[in-house]
Design a protein around this motif. Structure first.
Motif, PDB file in Angstrom:
ATOM      1  N   ILE A   1       0.845  -1.201   0.000  1.00 31.97           N
ATOM      2  CA  ILE A   1       0.000   0.000   0.000  1.00 31.97           C
ATOM      3  C   ILE A   1       0.882   1.254   0.000  1.00 31.97           C
ATOM      4  O   ILE A   1       0.643   2.196  -0.755  1.00 31.97           O
ATOM      5  CB  ILE A   1      -0.957  -0.005   1.213  1.00 31.97           C
TER       6      ILE A   1
ATOM      7  N   TYR B 117       8.111  -0.951  13.874  1.00 33.39           N
ATOM      8  CA  TYR B 117       6.800  -1.052  14.531  1.00 33.39           C
ATOM      9  C   TYR B 117       6.289  -2.496  14.490  1.00 33.39           C
ATOM     10  O   TYR B 117       5.851  -3.039  15.516  1.00 33.39           O
ATOM     11  CB  TYR B 117       5.797  -0.109  13.852  1.00 33.39           C
TER      12      TYR B 117
ATOM     13  N   PHE C 293      -3.410   5.449  15.432  1.00 31.52           N
ATOM     14  CA  PHE C 293      -3.804   4.034  15.385  1.00 31.52           C
ATOM     15  C   PHE C 293      -2.664   3.133  15.852  1.00 31.52           C
ATOM     16  O   PHE C 293      -2.888   2.127  16.539  1.00 31.52           O
ATOM     17  CB  PHE C 293      -4.235   3.646  13.962  1.00 31.52           C
ATOM     18  N   GLY C 294      -1.431   3.486  15.474  1.00 26.22           N
ATOM     19  CA  GLY C 294      -0.274   2.695  15.887  1.00 26.22           C
ATOM     20  C   GLY C 294      -0.141   2.666  17.399  1.00 26.22           C
ATOM     21  O   GLY C 294       0.097   1.606  17.997  1.00 26.22           O
TER      22      GLY C 294
ATOM     23  N   VAL D  88      -9.739  -4.014   0.843  1.00 31.15           N
ATOM     24  CA  VAL D  88      -8.561  -4.129  -0.025  1.00 31.15           C
ATOM     25  C   VAL D  88      -8.983  -3.972  -1.490  1.00 31.15           C
ATOM     26  O   VAL D  88      -8.298  -3.310  -2.276  1.00 31.15           O
ATOM     27  CB  VAL D  88      -7.849  -5.485   0.225  1.00 31.15           C
TER      28      VAL D  88
ATOM     29  N   GLY E 194      -9.574  -0.364  -2.167  1.00 29.24           N
ATOM     30  CA  GLY E 194      -8.305   0.341  -2.348  1.00 29.24           C
ATOM     31  C   GLY E 194      -7.742   0.137  -3.743  1.00 29.24           C
ATOM     32  O   GLY E 194      -7.206   1.060  -4.360  1.00 29.24           O
TER      33      GLY E 194
ATOM     34  N   HIS F 235      -6.409   5.095   0.933  1.00 28.10           N
ATOM     35  CA  HIS F 235      -5.365   4.077   1.106  1.00 28.10           C
ATOM     36  C   HIS F 235      -4.873   4.038   2.554  1.00 28.10           C
ATOM     37  O   HIS F 235      -4.496   2.975   3.058  1.00 28.10           O
ATOM     38  CB  HIS F 235      -4.201   4.342   0.154  1.00 28.10           C
ATOM     39  N   MET F 236      -4.878   5.196   3.231  1.00 27.58           N
ATOM     40  CA  MET F 236      -4.505   5.219   4.645  1.00 27.58           C
ATOM     41  C   MET F 236      -5.518   4.404   5.462  1.00 27.58           C
ATOM     42  O   MET F 236      -5.146   3.618   6.344  1.00 27.58           O
ATOM     43  CB  MET F 236      -4.446   6.671   5.142  1.00 27.58           C
TER      44      MET F 236
ATOM     45  N   ASP G   9      -7.321   1.964   4.376  1.00 31.90           N
ATOM     46  CA  ASP G   9      -7.031   0.589   3.995  1.00 31.90           C
ATOM     47  C   ASP G   9      -5.820   0.066   4.781  1.00 31.90           C
ATOM     48  O   ASP G   9      -5.843  -1.032   5.351  1.00 31.90           O
ATOM     49  CB  ASP G   9      -6.744   0.582   2.476  1.00 31.90           C
ATOM     50  N   LEU G  10      -4.771   0.872   4.824  1.00 31.82           N
ATOM     51  CA  LEU G  10      -3.524   0.494   5.506  1.00 31.82           C
ATOM     52  C   LEU G  10      -3.763   0.231   6.997  1.00 31.82           C
ATOM     53  O   LEU G  10      -3.272  -0.766   7.553  1.00 31.82           O
ATOM     54  CB  LEU G  10      -2.489   1.610   5.317  1.00 31.82           C
TER      55      LEU G  10
ATOM     56  N   VAL H 286      -5.532  -3.103   7.483  1.00 32.65           N
ATOM     57  CA  VAL H 286      -4.663  -4.244   7.204  1.00 32.65           C
ATOM     58  C   VAL H 286      -3.821  -4.605   8.431  1.00 32.65           C
ATOM     59  O   VAL H 286      -3.494  -5.775   8.647  1.00 32.65           O
ATOM     60  CB  VAL H 286      -3.762  -3.920   5.982  1.00 32.65           C
ATOM     61  N   ILE H 287      -3.501  -3.619   9.266  1.00 34.61           N
ATOM     62  CA  ILE H 287      -2.746  -3.879  10.499  1.00 34.61           C
ATOM     63  C   ILE H 287      -3.711  -4.193  11.657  1.00 34.61           C
ATOM     64  O   ILE H 287      -3.463  -5.079  12.481  1.00 34.61           O
ATOM     65  CB  ILE H 287      -1.872  -2.653  10.887  1.00 34.61           C
TER      66      ILE H 287
ATOM     67  N   PRO I 110      -5.609  -8.112  11.730  1.00 30.09           N
ATOM     68  CA  PRO I 110      -4.936  -9.275  12.325  1.00 30.09           C
ATOM     69  C   PRO I 110      -4.677  -9.122  13.823  1.00 30.09           C
ATOM     70  O   PRO I 110      -4.787 -10.097  14.568  1.00 30.09           O
ATOM     71  CB  PRO I 110      -3.623  -9.376  11.532  1.00 30.09           C
ATOM     72  N   ILE I 111      -4.346  -7.910  14.255  1.00 22.64           N
ATOM     73  CA  ILE I 111      -4.016  -7.730  15.677  1.00 22.64           C
ATOM     74  C   ILE I 111      -5.257  -7.921  16.550  1.00 22.64           C
ATOM     75  O   ILE I 111      -5.219  -8.620  17.564  1.00 22.64           O
ATOM     76  CB  ILE I 111      -3.371  -6.346  15.908  1.00 22.64           C
TER      77      ILE I 111
ATOM     78  N   LEU J 187      -7.257 -11.751  14.929  1.00 23.80           N
ATOM     79  CA  LEU J 187      -6.609 -13.036  14.667  1.00 23.80           C
ATOM     80  C   LEU J 187      -5.601 -13.480  15.708  1.00 23.80           C
ATOM     81  O   LEU J 187      -5.412 -14.682  15.905  1.00 23.80           O
ATOM     82  CB  LEU J 187      -5.922 -12.999  13.287  1.00 23.80           C
TER      83      LEU J 187
END
Lengths: 52, 186
Positions: A17, A41, B31-32, B69, B72, B169-170, B172-173, B176-177, B180-181, B184
């Protein structure tokens, strides 16, 4: 182990991306910087995931 | 040591609009930090977090990942169409990307309704506090992204389309992170 694979795949998609969709492939220095920060990260996230 | 002229050159290399990049980086930091805090707090009660996570609908979230996805990808195609001067195709692709954004929100709404029916709310467990905060904040960005794509479709120049879709896209990005966290990692 599964956590590392899952986060590894997410890392790869995030890189796609950034480089392809957001166009960082056209700006190698920015791309390297984003890749470095994202990599650090995701390694941190992997560490926290396996520590649980 | 670099001169101001050299710094300007580096900034100029950044694709799209600088202000959009500042926004994107700001959002990624928020978000991080949220996801890092989630994984940090999870260390204090791994079994409780795993039990709480088992109430999530992973298949629905997986479908939503495919939906976002794909959206995007359509937005990226819209940029190519805009650069080629194909206005109608650009509008069509932006419209389809927006529709998929709407599908994402609809599935997310079903997920929230299911949790509500199970009596699960913000305070049920710290896991759900993070779940609602992170996915809710992300959903708000999906709404904002749909509005931005709509505005871009109204005046789809190559520049507008590149900058507007960068926000998408941000979104979407982040998903994507986040997916799973939150969904999953057992």
């Amino acid at each position: 182990m599964a956590a590392l694979v899952i986060l590894g795949l997410a890392w790869m998609k995030a890189q796609v991306i950034l480089r392809t969709y957001l166009g960082l492939a056209q700006a190698p220095s920015w791309s390297r910087g984003f890749a470095l920060v994202l990599g650090l990260y995701m390694l941190g996230m992997m560490g926290l995931a396996v520590a649980a | 040591m670099s001169t101001p002229n050299q710094e300007q050159t580096v900034i100029d290399q950044l694709p799209g609009d600088l202000m959009m990049w500042i926004l994107i980086v700001s959002e990624l930091l928020v978000f991080g930090a949220g996801l890092a805090a989630y994984l940090g707090v999870r260390l204090t009660d791994p079994a409780g977090f795993a039990e709480a996570q088992s109430h999530l609908h992973k298949a629905a979230a997986g479908i939503n990942t495919v939906v976002l996805v794909s959206s995007g990808w359509l937005a990226a195609l819209a940029v190519q169409a805009a650069e080629a001067g194909r206005v109608a195709k650009t509008r069509l692709l932006l419209g389809l990307a927006s529709v998929l954004g709407g599908v994402f929100l609809w599935i997310k709404g079903l997920e929230y309704a299911e949790k509500s029916a199970q009596g699960i709310d913000f305070e049920t467990h710290p896991f759900f506090t993070f779940y609602y905060l992170l996915t809710g904040f992300h959903a708000v960005h999906v709404v904002a992204g749909i509005v931005i794509l709509g505005l871009v479709a109204w005046r789809p120049t190559a520049r507008n389309t590149e900058v507007g879709t960068a926000f998408w896209h941000m979104v979407d990005l982040v998903w994507v992170i986040l997916f799973p966290i939150l969904y999953l990692l057992g």
